[in-house]
Enzyme design. Structure first.
Site, PDB file in Angstrom:
ATOM      1  N   GLY A   1       0.765  -1.236   0.000  1.00  0.00           N
ATOM      2  CA  GLY A   1       0.000   0.000   0.000  1.00  0.00           C
ATOM      3  C   GLY A   1       0.796   1.285   0.000  1.00  0.00           C
ATOM      4  N   ASP A   2       2.106   1.199   0.234  1.00  0.00           N
ATOM      5  CA  ASP A   2       2.913   2.423   0.254  1.00  0.00           C
ATOM      6  C   ASP A   2       4.330   2.098  -0.215  1.00  0.00           C
ATOM      7  OD1 ASP A   2       3.264   5.123   0.581  1.00  0.00           O
ATOM      8  OD2 ASP A   2       3.586   5.048   2.743  1.00  0.00           O
ATOM      9  N   PHE A   3       4.410   1.366  -1.321  1.00  0.00           N
ATOM     10  CA  PHE A   3       5.704   0.915  -1.852  1.00  0.00           C
ATOM     11  C   PHE A   3       6.333   2.095  -2.587  1.00  0.00           C
ATOM     12  CE2 PHE A   3       8.328  -2.215  -4.396  1.00  0.00           C
ATOM     13  CZ  PHE A   3       8.924  -2.809  -3.296  1.00  0.00           C
TER      14      PHE A   3
END
Length: 357
Positions: free
Chosen positions: A214-216
């Site tokens: 979700g926050d790569f």
């Protein structure tokens, strides 16, 4: 989005006390690390070892089940050979501890975890080559595939229906739009939200489901040089935005965040797409929505960080990294180029990789 009072503000003395009481360790060095809504510290201890102490904001600390699952996911990836952090057990054998701490605005409860420290530098600090961008895409797809094997009794908490940073919930941005009043991009963002409802939502039934990191992004991926001076991924950080989602979301998030560090931003998507499709080829619906989903992620970052600055003015320097960087310029650039032109650049680049193999 956590309110201003939700973000912890521990002193070094408070951190030292936690390290000693919860983990029976003696700190030799403590220094702050950047964070969006939580508070992170690098901690070196005299017993030997380097760690990251994560103090979760008081709003998210009210959901220990989700935090425990995120910690489990990190440990699971580590066991599968991924460069993920692992949690150090407290002296009572727990993965984390709920602590009541006064940070200057009355006692609040914060979940505290001590994680292993991973070597490397954030990918934001290097000149990204096509090779490392390809590896970013490949790592994102491989991670999503491995998450399919993860078992846990509380996987349902990853649904996160009101998670404002979730790509499935782009319409939630509408209530935050006043945060960018007066910005010429406000109308563009509003149109992107409308397009998401009309074009992406009907196609979601054809997207393949998975668990998303979700926050790569460029701040959450560490790299190191090997003997040939080539960069390899040495760390995956920050699982706080994990949720149930779709493979295409992970790809869109990675492309957007890697674009803002590049001198040739539009080209970035092709290399990451090629790496992702080397593991997980997209279907027609996913390919058709990729451009729009990248625009949506740009919109989320612009609007929600502007909103966060209103809530956390003392954290503006860090938050401004997101909304004042080339991100706004690149959102405008993509919007002006349009889907047809950008898709052609990305998918032709990915095809060249396939032709070479």
């Amino acid at each position: 989005m956590a309110a201003r009072e939700s973000k912890p503000n521990l002193s070094h003395a408070q951190v030292s006390e936690l390290i000693s009481r919860l983990y029976c360790l003696t700190d030799s060095e403590i220094r702050p690390l950047p964070s969006f809504e939580d508070q992170n510290f690098f901690v070196s201890v005299s017993e030997g070892g380097e760690y990251v102490l994560k103090v979760v904001n008081s709003a998210d600390s009210q959901n220990p089940t989700l935090l425990e699952l995120q910690t489990h996911a990190m440990n699971f990836l580590h066991q599968k050979g991924f460069p993920a952090q692992t949690a150090i057990l407290t002296k009572t054998g727990n993965l984390m501890s709920l602590e009541e701490i006064d940070c200057g605005f009355g006692p609040q409860k914060y979940l505290v975890r001590l994680l292993t420290y991973l070597p490397g530098t954030t990918i934001a600090k290097i000149l990204s080559s096509p090779a490392i961008l390809y590896e970013v895409g490949k790592m994102a797809a491989t991670m999503d595939n491995v998450f399919q094997e993860m078992e846990h009794p509380n996987l349902g908490v990853l649904q996160r229906d009101n998670f404002s940073f979730g790509l499935a919930h782009v319409p939630l941005l509408e209530k935050y739009l006043p945060a960018i009043d007066g910005d010429p991009m406000q109308q563009v963002v509003s149109e992107i939200i409308t397009q998401f409802k009309a074009e992406a939502v009907p196609k979601m039934a054809s997207f393949r489901k998975c668990i998303n990191h979700g926050d790569f992004n460029d701040q959450n991926i560490l790299v190191m040089q090997d003997n040939q001076s080539r960069y390899k991924i040495s760390g995956i950080l920050d699982f706080g935005d994990m949720s149930s989602g779709y493979n295409i979301f992970e790809l869109a998030i990675a492309i957007m965040h890697m674009m803002i560090e590049s001198m040739t931003p539009v080209d970035v998507g092709g290399h990451i797409l090629a790496g992702y499709e080397s593991v997980f080829p997209l279907n027609e619906a996913e390919r058709d929505c990729l451009f729009l989903l990248v625009l949506c992620r740009f919109s989320q970052v612009l609007v929600l960080t502007r909103y966060a600055v209103l809530q956390q003015p003392e954290n503006e320097e860090y938050l401004a990294l997101w909304y004042s960087r080339p991100g706004i310029k690149y959102l405008s650039l993509l919007w002006e180029l349009g889907k047809h032109e950008v898709d052609r650049t990305w998918f032709e680049c990915a095809q060249k990789y396939r032709d070479q193999h």
